[in-house]
Enzyme design. Structure first.
Site, PDB file in Angstrom:
ATOM      1  N   THR A 477     -14.978 -13.753  42.430  1.00 52.49           N
ATOM      2  CA  THR A 477     -13.587 -14.579  42.231  1.00 52.49           C
ATOM      3  C   THR A 477     -13.729 -15.906  42.302  1.00 52.49           C
ATOM      4  O   THR A 477     -13.005 -17.013  41.341  1.00 52.49           O
ATOM      5  CB  THR A 477     -12.143 -14.188  43.917  1.00 52.49           C
ATOM      6  OG1 THR A 477     -13.212 -14.903  44.514  1.00 52.49           O
ATOM      7  CG2 THR A 477     -11.879 -13.440  43.755  1.00 52.49           C
ATOM      8  N   ILE A 600      -3.279 -25.315  41.525  1.00 54.08           N
ATOM      9  CA  ILE A 600      -4.457 -24.837  40.520  1.00 54.08           C
ATOM     10  C   ILE A 600      -5.632 -25.817  41.136  1.00 54.08           C
ATOM     11  O   ILE A 600      -6.174 -27.017  40.442  1.00 54.08           O
ATOM     12  CB  ILE A 600      -4.422 -24.205  39.058  1.00 54.08           C
ATOM     13  CG1 ILE A 600      -3.351 -23.622  38.871  1.00 54.08           C
ATOM     14  CG2 ILE A 600      -5.551 -23.383  38.547  1.00 54.08           C
ATOM     15  CD1 ILE A 600      -3.290 -22.278  39.174  1.00 54.08           C
ATOM     16  N   GLN A 609      -9.075 -15.411  36.427  1.00 57.30           N
ATOM     17  CA  GLN A 609      -7.932 -14.639  38.113  1.00 57.30           C
ATOM     18  C   GLN A 609      -7.179 -14.242  36.820  1.00 57.30           C
ATOM     19  O   GLN A 609      -6.446 -12.849  36.479  1.00 57.30           O
ATOM     20  CB  GLN A 609      -7.937 -15.095  38.983  1.00 57.30           C
ATOM     21  CG  GLN A 609      -8.631 -15.750  40.151  1.00 57.30           C
ATOM     22  CD  GLN A 609      -9.261 -14.123  40.831  1.00 57.30           C
ATOM     23  OE1 GLN A 609      -8.658 -13.114  40.932  1.00 57.30           O
ATOM     24  NE2 GLN A 609     -10.656 -13.782  40.200  1.00 57.30           N
ATOM     25  N   LYS A 672      -0.786 -21.320  45.869  1.00 56.59           N
ATOM     26  CA  LYS A 672       0.181 -20.498  45.431  1.00 56.59           C
ATOM     27  C   LYS A 672      -0.022 -18.598  46.262  1.00 56.59           C
ATOM     28  O   LYS A 672       0.400 -16.832  46.767  1.00 56.59           O
ATOM     29  CB  LYS A 672       1.397 -19.607  45.313  1.00 56.59           C
ATOM     30  CG  LYS A 672       2.610 -20.843  45.204  1.00 56.59           C
ATOM     31  CD  LYS A 672       3.491 -20.404  44.452  1.00 56.59           C
ATOM     32  CE  LYS A 672       5.275 -21.588  44.993  1.00 56.59           C
ATOM     33  NZ  LYS A 672       6.271 -21.293  43.917  1.00 56.59           N
ATOM     34  N   GLY A 675      -4.966 -14.751  42.627  1.00 54.95           N
ATOM     35  CA  GLY A 675      -5.547 -13.212  42.336  1.00 54.95           C
ATOM     36  C   GLY A 675      -4.992 -12.616  42.272  1.00 54.95           C
ATOM     37  O   GLY A 675      -5.861 -10.880  41.102  1.00 54.95           O
ATOM     38  N   GLU A 676      -3.900 -11.989  42.340  1.00 52.84           N
ATOM     39  CA  GLU A 676      -2.978 -10.442  41.423  1.00 52.84           C
ATOM     40  C   GLU A 676      -1.387 -10.688  40.295  1.00 52.84           C
ATOM     41  O   GLU A 676      -1.504  -9.899  39.931  1.00 52.84           O
ATOM     42  CB  GLU A 676      -2.569  -9.902  42.813  1.00 52.84           C
ATOM     43  CG  GLU A 676      -3.199  -9.669  43.965  1.00 52.84           C
ATOM     44  CD  GLU A 676      -3.522  -9.061  45.507  1.00 52.84           C
ATOM     45  OE1 GLU A 676      -2.677  -8.075  45.309  1.00 52.84           O
ATOM     46  OE2 GLU A 676      -3.691  -9.603  46.247  1.00 52.84           O
TER      47      GLU A 676
END
Lengths: 713, 330
Positions: A477, A600, A609, A672, A675-676
């Site tokens: 990542t 970010i 990501q 925050k 990755g998902e």
């Protein structure tokens, strides 16, 4: 080198290439199976060929007679293991077979090829029981658990959603189906295990491990959990177990908890007295490393004719295995998204003769938001309202289920910004281009902000360089790179003065790389250690004496503090699809996402990501399908030729934007987690675009030609 | 692993002798299928005869104006060959619709024809499969068979043949040249693969020890309008749910020559002779084409989960034939 910090620009917010990139592209980064320890042997497991039953005999004679075979471990003679939180880790400990593909033996040999041949030569006989692998909403064994994954209550009610729905002026009541899905990281699960110093007891029992020490190179998302599990299973103090996950070739959740392969590798190494490598073959993964369980959704939306929601009910039915309760929390995002005065969210689960499900990218949110965001689109359709505007109209003031204020919430801004960038308004009339039907769709994204305690150590060397250590894991990542940026900015030095060490259980403890919480959690500890070091250095005369200065930080106290705020990232995704009326093939022409996910930190790896999540969501929408074999009870699609992850030709240019979101209620890093959220909402946006293009609604994923042709007939 | 002899002959007689027609011998081309099957335990040869050292890797014009494609020609080479692309474009299109660029760089023409079904029951030695182990049963019939056959299947086997290339060869009236202990023979490409019947273990008419040495493309179909189209679950690197190869030559508004073949529907490329019969000499209107295709597919026997293949094949065939007819008119 000048020990004084030179003039510098911040490292965070600037695109930074991966620190280990050169190692990876030159093939010198070593993955778990690539640790060529002297005298190492290789293991190959034997999967059960019945879906439910008992092993009655394991005949190893033919396997042991093959050249190069060292041992075949069976449930009858494998070393006895200690306790495990996850029964899937207690491999070869009893004769029961809870699902097809469950490991019933392990061959160990001088080469992978010899081990594979030996595994094939093992003869296992079973008493077979009738099996049940069919999930359905009227299954008699369904029950509502107390909690679902993430520790959320399974059932929540606010107001009387059923009555409010019945009384609603406009009603949508729909069922959606998401099939089982597989993570399939590029690097299959693998481990290399080595025992040192201790003597294996005569029985080979793990209980005789004594003063032995175990080192394992594992492909995992967190070496701390692996160490904990191995220590308990092999009855060792944790400080006698070392786990290394320096480089990991993708995971997406399925390496988030220790998996059976690492136990088998350690067991085989113990049994043979040699280092053992076990790399799972691709075709074993679906049955043994976990999967996203299938989810059956019923969503009811009640609204006034002006689009104001009056009722929202999201009911989820899913499966788990016979040996472990795992309940995908797919109704949980409905507690977060829209202002509905009456809100019902609930889950039911049934234990079937299937492998235990596990984590897969955005567990809960991903399948749940597919259903919810499809239903919202259906409501917009029923109302004749623009789906962007309908979502904006139901923007809540506070988190609907809990009533807590949001720490920050910019869903509306994402929707508006995305609509502008996508030129949404100009694409709201479905088009036909020869045999192609073209349409557009939108969906919201969300993912919670998690953070876990972590610790870090930073060491200032007299030459002005720094060493940052924390037990983080980089799954590909860019975690290692971002931690270097965080350290550099806190230390106020250029990033190339900072070395980052992660992926080793001897480092200061850090949580697993999961829940999109890695960077926030490890980064917080790195930040605190670096900030303390800066304060210390300010009081310290230069140059520093050898060996330099070290500072450690532990965020347990601060990270465990319960926030009074509801903290979530949000986003909006827009898709344009074309549907070929000749073949039923659906292709995505454009995909655009706008996210509000806090600060970010590295635009380069962050974009990767988001895009990666959206590609995975595209696969969920159109190509990825795992069927449970109606006759044999296993997953039919077990290799990458049949389990269709998207290929380049499926993926259009994906556009990703993010808002400049400042949320002071998070952590010192300000992110925050990213990755998902990229996978959340993609499938709904594509499904909604399909409906816009064709006028037909398919409520089961993926949208493959067979289903599309049937819908278009 | 099971030890095997690996031989790399440079001449044809030497290769045939090395194989010897023994049940444990296998010829090896690119290995993109055979080696996978060896890893899965589906194949366990004791002798591998590597054919890549033989002079079989060239594409040559024949004296009658056709093309001779050596069986060792790689799929990528075949698809990019100028004479193939200009004279037999359906063949290049079919090859490029298959596999991935990396696989096409390695896979050979002969190996493409001889590849085995991708039926998951054939590939899983823990499940019954009459093709892999005659008499063991068919796991797919009551199992997962969305990708399986709707035409020409038998109680013993519902597998499909996965080749795209073979479907194109069927409409080009190509032939396959075989060299064996008893000499050389050639068989029509459309008759090269078998229907399963009671012997699904036999995919083709190749006799033990025979080598596929070449594919012969006849001058009669060179330059005629032809097209390949494939429907699949993803945009690349997926086997056909259904595919169509068609050749349509129209003169004075009437069909002078027609050939239609389906892939993904049967145990072999399905040459649609009933449809061809109806179209030959006819005005290829939308109605005529549709009626012909539907007549061909009237014999389909879908299984529980693959009835979609019938309308899919119909749509593909109508689309391709009508596109060829439109092109002829313009």
């Amino acid at each position: 080198m000048d020990p004084e910090p030179p003039a510098r620009t911040p490292a965070l917010g600037v695109p930074a290439t991966r620190r280990e990139g050169l190692l990876k592209v030159t093939g010198t980064a070593r993955y778990a199976a690539e640790h060529a320890l002297p005298d190492r042997a290789y293991a190959w497991p034997v999967p059960a060929t019945v879906a439910r039953g008992q092993v009655t005999a394991v005949d190893t004679a033919a396997a042991l007679a093959l050249p190069g075979v060292l041992a075949v471990l069976t449930p009858y003679d494998a070393p006895r293991l200690g306790p495990a939180d996850d029964p899937n880790l207690r491999v070869l400990q009893d004769l029961a077979v809870p699902h097809r593909g469950w490991y019933v033996a392990l061959a160990v040999a001088e080469s992978t090829e010899a081990a594979r041949a030996a595994a094939a030569a093992v003869r296992v006989t079973y008493d077979t029981d009738p099996h049940d692998t069919g999930l359905r909403t009227d299954h008699p064994d369904l029950y509502t658990p107390e909690i679902v994954n993430g520790g959320y209550p399974a059932h929540r009610e606010r107001g009387d959603a059923v009555a409010a729905f019945a009384a609603a002026e406009v009603q949508v009541d729909c069922a959606y189906t998401v099939p089982p899905l597989h993570n399939h990281p590029m690097e299959p699960h693998a481990a290399t295990a080595l025992w040192e110093a201790g003597e294996a007891g005569e029985t080979g029992d793990a209980g005789d491990a004594g003063a032995a020490a175990l080192t394992v190179y594992d492909s995992s998302q967190g070496t701390g959990l692996v160490r904990q599990a191995l220590a308990a299973l092999f009855r060792l103090p944790e400080d006698r177990v070392t786990v290394v996950s320096e480089h990991v070739g993708g995971a997406f959740g399925c390496k988030g908890t220790p998996r059976p392969h690492v136990v088998l590798a350690a067991m085989a190494a113990r049994y043979t007295g040699r280092p053992v490598t076990l790399a799972l073959p691709r075709r074993h993964l679906p049955a043994v490393v976990g999967h996203r369980p299938p989810t059956l959704h019923r969503v009811r939306l009640g609204a006034r004719t002006d689009g104001t929601l009056t009722a929202l009910a999201h009911e989820v039915t899913t499966h788990t295995s016979r040996i472990r309760e795992f309940v995908e929390q797919a109704a949980v995002p409905a507690r977060v998204m829209y202002a509905a005065p009456a809100l019902l969210t609930t889950h039911r689960v049934v234990a079937l003769d299937v492998p235990t499900p596990s984590w897969m990218r955005a567990p809960g949110e991903c399948p749940g938001m597919y259903a919810l965001e499809s239903a919202v689109d259906e409501l917009a359709d029923a109302l004749g309202t623009d789906p962007v505007e309908l979502r904006i109209r139901n923007e809540p003031d506070a988190e609907p289920d809990s009533g807590r204020p949001f720490s920050s919430r910019h869903l509306v801004a994402c929707l508006r910004e995305g609509a502008a960038l996508f030129d949404w308004a100009a694409h709201r009339t479905p088009r036909r281009d020869g045999p192609l039907l073209i349409g557009t769709g939108v969906a919201s994204s969300t993912y919670p902000v998690y953070v876990a305690p972590a610790s870090a150590r930073v060491h200032a060397r007299p030459d002005g360089t720094y060493l940052v250590q924390t037990n983080a894991t980089d799954l590909g990542t860019g975690a290692r790179t971002v931690l270097g940026q965080i350290a550099a900015d806190t230390l106020r030095v250029p990033p190339d003065r900072v070395t980052v060490e992660i992926g080793h259980s001897a480092l200061p403890p850090g949580p697993v790389a999961g829940g999109s919480a890695g960077t926030a959690s490890w980064g917080w500890a790195v930040h605190d250690a670096c900030a303390d070091l800066v304060a210390l250095l300010e009081r310290h005369p230069r140059p520093l004496p050898e060996p330099g200065l070290s500072v450690s930080a532990d965020t347990t106290a601060s990270a465990k503090q319960r926030s009074p705020y509801a903290r979530h990232a949000f986003g909006a995704q827009f898709a344009e699809v074309q549907v070929d009326t000749v073949t039923g093939e659906v292709r995505v022409r454009r995909l655009l996402g706008v996210f509000a996910a806090g600060r970010i930190l590295n635009p380069l790896t962050a974009r990767s990501q988001f895009v990666g999540g959206m590609v995975m969501g595209l696969g969920m929408a159109l190509t990825e399908h795992s069927g449970v074999d109606p006759a044999f009870g296993d997953f039919t699609e077990s290799d990458l030729a049949s389990y269709h992850v998207p290929v380049h030709a499926d993926v259009p240019d994906i556009e990703v934007h993010w808002l400049d979101e400042h949320d002071k209620h998070l952590n010192p890093v300000g992110g925050k987690g990213i990755g998902e959220i990229g996978i959340v909402g993609t499938a709904a946006a594509i499904g909604n675009a399909f409906h816009h293009a064709t006028g037909r609604r398919i409520r089961e994923l993926p949208l493959t030609p067979d289903r599309v042709l049937t819908a278009l007939e | 692993m099971k030890p095997f002899a690996y031989l790399r002959p440079t001449g044809l007689p030497e290769a045939v002798a090395a194989h010897g027609g023994r049940p444990g011998s296998r010829y090896l081309g690119g290995g993109t299928n055979l080696v996978d099957l060896m890893k899965l335990g589906v194949e366990a040869p004791d002798t591998l005869v590597d054919l890549t050292g033989l002079p079989l890797a060239s594409v040559e014009e024949t004296s009658d104006g056709g093309l001779r494609i050596g069986s060792g020609v790689r799929n990528a080479t075949l698809a990019s060959h100028p004479l193939v692309r200009t004279r037999y474009p359906v063949l290049a299109q079919a090859v490029l619709a298959g596999a991935s660029a990396q696989l096409r760089n390695v896979a050979t023409t002969g190996g493409n024809l001889l590849q085995r079904t991708r039926c998951p029951y054939f590939q899983d030695v823990a499940k019954p499969c009459n093709k892999r182990e005659p008499g063991s049963g068919c796991g797919a019939r009551d199992g997962s068979h969305r990708d399986h056959a709707v035409l020409g299947h038998s109680p013993q086997c519902i597998a499909t043949h996965p080749s795209d290339l073979a479907v194109a060869l069927a409409v080009l009236d190509a032939s396959v040249e075989l060299h064996g202990p008893d000499g050389t023979r050639s068989v029509p490409a459309a008759a090269f693969h078998r229907l399963p019947g009671e012997h699904p273990e036999r995919d083709t008419v190749v006799e033990p020890g025979e080598i596929v040495t070449a594919v012969l493309l006849p001058p009669e179909t060179a330059g005629l309008p032809c097209r390949y189209r494939k429907a699949r679950d993803r945009a690349s690197y997926a086997f056909a749910l259904a595919s169509v190869a068609a050749l349509l030559d129209i003169a004075d508004g009437r069909v002078r020559r027609v050939a239609l073949a389906f892939g993904g529907l049967a145990h072999r490329p399905w040459r649609a002779s009933a449809a061809e019969e109806l179209l030959r000499g006819a005005d290829p209107t939308e109605t005529a084409v549709r009626q012909a295709v539907e007549a061909e597919l009237a014999g389909a026997q879908p299984l529980r989960d693959n009835a979609y293949k019938v309308p899919l094949a119909r749509n593909l065939a109508c689309d391709v034939l009508l596109a060829l007819a439109r092109a002829a008119r313009s």
